[in-house]
Design a protein around this motif. Structure first.
Motif, PDB file in Angstrom:
ATOM      1  N   SER A   1       0.140   7.664 -10.561  1.00 37.14           N
ATOM      2  CA  SER A   1       0.379   6.923 -11.774  1.00 37.14           C
ATOM      3  C   SER A   1       2.105   6.521 -11.879  1.00 37.14           C
ATOM      4  CB  SER A   1       0.233   7.685 -13.009  1.00 37.14           C
ATOM      5  OG  SER A   1       0.941   8.727 -12.979  1.00 37.14           O
ATOM      6  N   GLU A   2       2.699   7.304 -10.895  1.00 35.29           N
ATOM      7  CA  GLU A   2       4.239   7.118 -10.994  1.00 35.29           C
ATOM      8  C   GLU A   2       4.893   5.983  -9.852  1.00 35.29           C
ATOM      9  OE1 GLU A   2       5.771  11.042 -10.409  1.00 35.29           O
ATOM     10  OE2 GLU A   2       5.129  11.557 -12.778  1.00 35.29           O
ATOM     11  N   LEU A   3       3.789   5.460  -9.204  1.00 35.16           N
ATOM     12  CA  LEU A   3       4.231   4.517  -7.968  1.00 35.16           C
ATOM     13  C   LEU A   3       5.130   3.188  -8.694  1.00 35.16           C
ATOM     14  CD1 LEU A   3       1.172   4.475  -5.577  1.00 35.16           C
ATOM     15  CD2 LEU A   3       3.431   5.051  -5.166  1.00 35.16           C
ATOM     16  N   VAL A   4       4.849   2.855 -10.094  1.00 37.27           N
ATOM     17  CA  VAL A   4       5.426   1.790 -10.515  1.00 37.27           C
ATOM     18  C   VAL A   4       6.664   1.488 -10.252  1.00 37.27           C
ATOM     19  CG1 VAL A   4       5.704   2.635 -12.679  1.00 37.27           C
ATOM     20  CG2 VAL A   4       5.523   0.402 -12.666  1.00 37.27           C
ATOM     21  N   ASP A   5       7.150   0.119 -10.215  1.00 35.69           N
ATOM     22  CA  ASP A   5       8.624  -0.089  -9.846  1.00 35.69           C
ATOM     23  C   ASP A   5       9.298   0.292  -8.699  1.00 35.69           C
ATOM     24  OD1 ASP A   5       8.288  -1.709 -12.368  1.00 35.69           O
ATOM     25  OD2 ASP A   5       9.139  -0.267 -13.491  1.00 35.69           O
ATOM     26  N   GLY A   6       8.855   0.181  -7.719  1.00 32.67           N
ATOM     27  CA  GLY A   6       9.509   0.499  -6.284  1.00 32.67           C
ATOM     28  C   GLY A   6       8.765   1.840  -5.692  1.00 32.67           C
ATOM     29  N   GLY A   7       7.709   2.260  -6.109  1.00 34.30           N
ATOM     30  CA  GLY A   7       7.005   3.277  -5.275  1.00 34.30           C
ATOM     31  C   GLY A   7       6.509   2.730  -3.932  1.00 34.30           C
ATOM     32  N   VAL A   8       6.209   3.797  -3.107  1.00 35.63           N
ATOM     33  CA  VAL A   8       5.692   3.457  -1.733  1.00 35.63           C
ATOM     34  C   VAL A   8       4.381   4.422  -1.493  1.00 35.63           C
ATOM     35  CG1 VAL A   8       5.837   3.222   0.744  1.00 35.63           C
ATOM     36  CG2 VAL A   8       7.763   2.242  -0.997  1.00 35.63           C
ATOM     37  N   PHE A   9       3.200   3.684  -0.927  1.00 33.98           N
ATOM     38  CA  PHE A   9       2.185   4.535  -0.422  1.00 33.98           C
ATOM     39  C   PHE A   9       1.833   4.362   0.815  1.00 33.98           C
ATOM     40  CE2 PHE A   9      -2.490   5.234   0.170  1.00 33.98           C
ATOM     41  CZ  PHE A   9      -2.459   6.824  -0.188  1.00 33.98           C
ATOM     42  N   LEU A  10       1.797   5.157   1.885  1.00 33.44           N
ATOM     43  CA  LEU A  10       1.342   4.962   3.132  1.00 33.44           C
ATOM     44  C   LEU A  10       0.091   5.585   3.527  1.00 33.44           C
ATOM     45  CD1 LEU A  10       4.741   5.372   5.021  1.00 33.44           C
ATOM     46  CD2 LEU A  10       4.135   3.303   3.965  1.00 33.44           C
TER      47      LEU A  10
ATOM     48  N   LEU B   1      -5.944   5.278  -8.409  1.00 33.59           N
ATOM     49  CA  LEU B   1      -5.375   4.174  -9.092  1.00 33.59           C
ATOM     50  C   LEU B   1      -6.212   3.498 -10.383  1.00 33.59           C
ATOM     51  CD1 LEU B   1      -3.048   2.120  -8.853  1.00 33.59           C
ATOM     52  CD2 LEU B   1      -4.242   0.559  -7.362  1.00 33.59           C
ATOM     53  N   SER B   2      -7.492   3.512 -10.233  1.00 37.21           N
ATOM     54  CA  SER B   2      -8.199   2.908 -11.344  1.00 37.21           C
ATOM     55  C   SER B   2      -8.266   4.136 -12.308  1.00 37.21           C
ATOM     56  CB  SER B   2      -9.725   3.109 -10.882  1.00 37.21           C
ATOM     57  OG  SER B   2     -10.480   2.590 -11.629  1.00 37.21           O
ATOM     58  N   ILE B   3      -8.110   5.036 -12.120  1.00 35.62           N
ATOM     59  CA  ILE B   3      -7.974   6.095 -13.226  1.00 35.62           C
ATOM     60  C   ILE B   3      -6.564   6.027 -14.097  1.00 35.62           C
ATOM     61  CG2 ILE B   3      -7.895   8.693 -13.769  1.00 35.62           C
ATOM     62  CD1 ILE B   3      -9.860   9.334 -11.814  1.00 35.62           C
TER      63      ILE B   3
ATOM     64  N   PHE C   1       4.655  -2.037  -6.618  1.00 30.88           N
ATOM     65  CA  PHE C   1       5.082  -0.946  -5.677  1.00 30.88           C
ATOM     66  C   PHE C   1       4.461  -1.583  -4.303  1.00 30.88           C
ATOM     67  CE2 PHE C   1       0.631  -0.628  -7.155  1.00 30.88           C
ATOM     68  CZ  PHE C   1      -0.243  -0.311  -6.120  1.00 30.88           C
ATOM     69  N   THR C   2       4.845  -0.834  -3.118  1.00 32.84           N
ATOM     70  CA  THR C   2       4.410  -1.284  -1.881  1.00 32.84           C
ATOM     71  C   THR C   2       3.364  -0.304  -1.408  1.00 32.84           C
ATOM     72  OG1 THR C   2       6.331  -2.476  -1.527  1.00 32.84           O
ATOM     73  CG2 THR C   2       5.467  -1.874   0.313  1.00 32.84           C
ATOM     74  N   THR C   3       2.516  -0.972  -0.383  1.00 30.10           N
ATOM     75  CA  THR C   3       1.536  -0.370   0.453  1.00 30.10           C
ATOM     76  C   THR C   3       1.561  -0.540   1.861  1.00 30.10           C
ATOM     77  OG1 THR C   3      -0.381  -1.564  -0.077  1.00 30.10           O
ATOM     78  CG2 THR C   3      -0.463   0.150  -1.579  1.00 30.10           C
ATOM     79  N   ALA C   4       1.175   0.233   2.561  1.00 37.22           N
ATOM     80  CA  ALA C   4       1.151  -0.220   4.149  1.00 37.22           C
ATOM     81  C   ALA C   4       0.196   0.743   4.800  1.00 37.22           C
ATOM     82  CB  ALA C   4       2.465   0.142   4.880  1.00 37.22           C
ATOM     83  N   ASN C   5      -0.696   0.233   5.531  1.00 36.53           N
ATOM     84  CA  ASN C   5      -1.476   0.963   6.507  1.00 36.53           C
ATOM     85  C   ASN C   5      -1.071   1.176   8.028  1.00 36.53           C
ATOM     86  OD1 ASN C   5      -4.373   2.429   6.872  1.00 36.53           O
ATOM     87  ND2 ASN C   5      -4.766   0.497   8.234  1.00 36.53           N
ATOM     88  N   PHE C   6      -1.074   2.296   8.326  1.00 36.04           N
ATOM     89  CA  PHE C   6      -0.457   2.444   9.637  1.00 36.04           C
ATOM     90  C   PHE C   6      -2.009   3.044  10.564  1.00 36.04           C
ATOM     91  CE2 PHE C   6       3.252   2.511   7.873  1.00 36.04           C
ATOM     92  CZ  PHE C   6       4.473   2.164   8.599  1.00 36.04           C
ATOM     93  N   ASP C   7      -2.324   2.315  11.557  1.00 36.57           N
ATOM     94  CA  ASP C   7      -3.537   2.820  12.342  1.00 36.57           C
ATOM     95  C   ASP C   7      -3.309   1.988  13.742  1.00 36.57           C
ATOM     96  OD1 ASP C   7      -5.667   4.142  12.928  1.00 36.57           O
ATOM     97  OD2 ASP C   7      -6.573   3.651  11.542  1.00 36.57           O
ATOM     98  N   MET C   8      -4.049   2.503  14.567  1.00 40.14           N
ATOM     99  CA  MET C   8      -4.175   1.846  15.919  1.00 40.14           C
ATOM    100  C   MET C   8      -5.081   0.902  15.959  1.00 40.14           C
ATOM    101  SD  MET C   8      -4.289   5.399  18.374  1.00 40.14           S
ATOM    102  CE  MET C   8      -5.378   6.390  17.290  1.00 40.14           C
TER     103      MET C   8
ATOM    104  N   PRO D   1      -5.274  -3.271  -4.513  1.00 40.85           N
ATOM    105  CA  PRO D   1      -4.206  -2.612  -5.298  1.00 40.85           C
ATOM    106  C   PRO D   1      -2.792  -3.559  -5.448  1.00 40.85           C
ATOM    107  CG  PRO D   1      -5.134  -0.869  -3.674  1.00 40.85           C
ATOM    108  CD  PRO D   1      -5.452  -2.338  -3.364  1.00 40.85           C
ATOM    109  N   THR D   2      -2.654  -4.287  -4.543  1.00 34.57           N
ATOM    110  CA  THR D   2      -1.341  -4.998  -4.584  1.00 34.57           C
ATOM    111  C   THR D   2      -1.569  -6.721  -4.884  1.00 34.57           C
ATOM    112  OG1 THR D   2      -1.508  -5.786  -2.208  1.00 34.57           O
ATOM    113  CG2 THR D   2      -0.527  -3.679  -2.674  1.00 34.57           C
ATOM    114  N   SER D   3      -2.910  -7.130  -5.728  1.00 31.66           N
ATOM    115  CA  SER D   3      -3.077  -8.037  -5.986  1.00 31.66           C
ATOM    116  C   SER D   3      -2.074  -8.593  -7.053  1.00 31.66           C
ATOM    117  CB  SER D   3      -4.299  -8.216  -6.383  1.00 31.66           C
ATOM    118  OG  SER D   3      -4.820  -7.276  -7.293  1.00 31.66           O
TER     119      SER D   3
END
Length: 232
Positions: free
Chosen positions: A142-151, A167-169, A180-187, A201-203
């Motif tokens: 809930s605190e990701l707003v305005d510049g948060g990052v979720f990896l 995020l829905s809740i 906010f920004t998200t990224a998925n790191f994987d092989m 989430p980033t739409s």
């Protein structure tokens, strides 16, 4: 990669950590004996896979004691590592987060982790501990707003699903989580991280990225870039 992640905690970059159920297993074994590995194929058909006594006994005990105290899964195991004075506790992310008062949450599916094979496993306790952490993660999201990052790093199913529900809740409770920004790191890139972390989430006014490569290469590079920028 525990030291790499700890360097980001020390620099004040990481403000919360979420794991699936395998995370605490490996974290605990590292804190106890300094390593964590098992040749699954060599012992599976003998009925020995995942049957290490210490891991199942200690984590299940930690969860039972933690739930009695109202703690979530991550904090319960982290506190046990500290209280038990495990020889390599300085390598534990769970213990580090507890000591630094950083939220550390664990999100499990029953039957996926070796500690569920142990006679001391209690589904009600495991569920209660993980559900407490789900609520805690929702507060963090809930605190990701305005510049948060979720990896999302390496979890192809559980954490992307948990993140989307959290995020829905948060949105349902009136938190307008956007920008906010998200990224998925994987092989390799999978369906759920792509949809539930990078795209859906980033739409709005947020951004999502996919970073493909081996964790032992990509995460040290990411950490080095962040720390260089912070120091600069």
């Amino acid at each position: 990669l525990q030291p790499v992640l700890k360097s980001l905690i020390d620099a004040g970059i990481i403000s919360a950590i979420a794991m699936n159920g395998a995370g605490p297993v490996h974290d605990y074994e590292i804190s106890l004996i300094g390593e964590t590995s098992e040749d699954v194929g060599a012992v599976l058909h003998e009925g020995h896979f995942g049957m290490a006594e210490e891991t199942g006994r200690d984590i299940n005990f930690a969860l039972k004691r933690g739930v009695e105290r109202g703690l979530g899964y991550g904090e319960a195991v982290g506190r046990f590592i500290i209280d038990n004075n495990n020889p390599h506790r300085d390598l534990s992310l769970l213990a580090t987060c507890v000591e630094r008062k950083i939220p550390v949450t664990v999100h499990v599916a029953l039957g996926t982790d070796i500690i569920h094979q142990h006679p001391a496993a209690d589904g009600a306790v495991i569920g209660a501990a993980s559900f407490t952490d789900f609520r805690l993660l929702t507060a963090v999201v809930s605190e990701l707003v305005d510049g948060g990052v979720f990896l999302n790093v390496g979890s192809a199913v559980i954490l992307p699903e948990v993140f989307l529900k959290a995020l829905s809740i948060a949105q349902n409770l009136g938190h307008r989580v956007d920008r906010f920004t998200t990224a998925n790191f994987d092989m390799q890139q999978h369906y759920r991280p792509l949809q539930n972390v990078v795209k859906r989430p980033t739409s709005g006014a947020s951004r999502g990225y996919t970073i493909t490569g081996h964790h032992e290469i990509m995460l040290p590079l990411l950490a080095a870039g962040i720390l260089d920028r912070v120091k600069g």
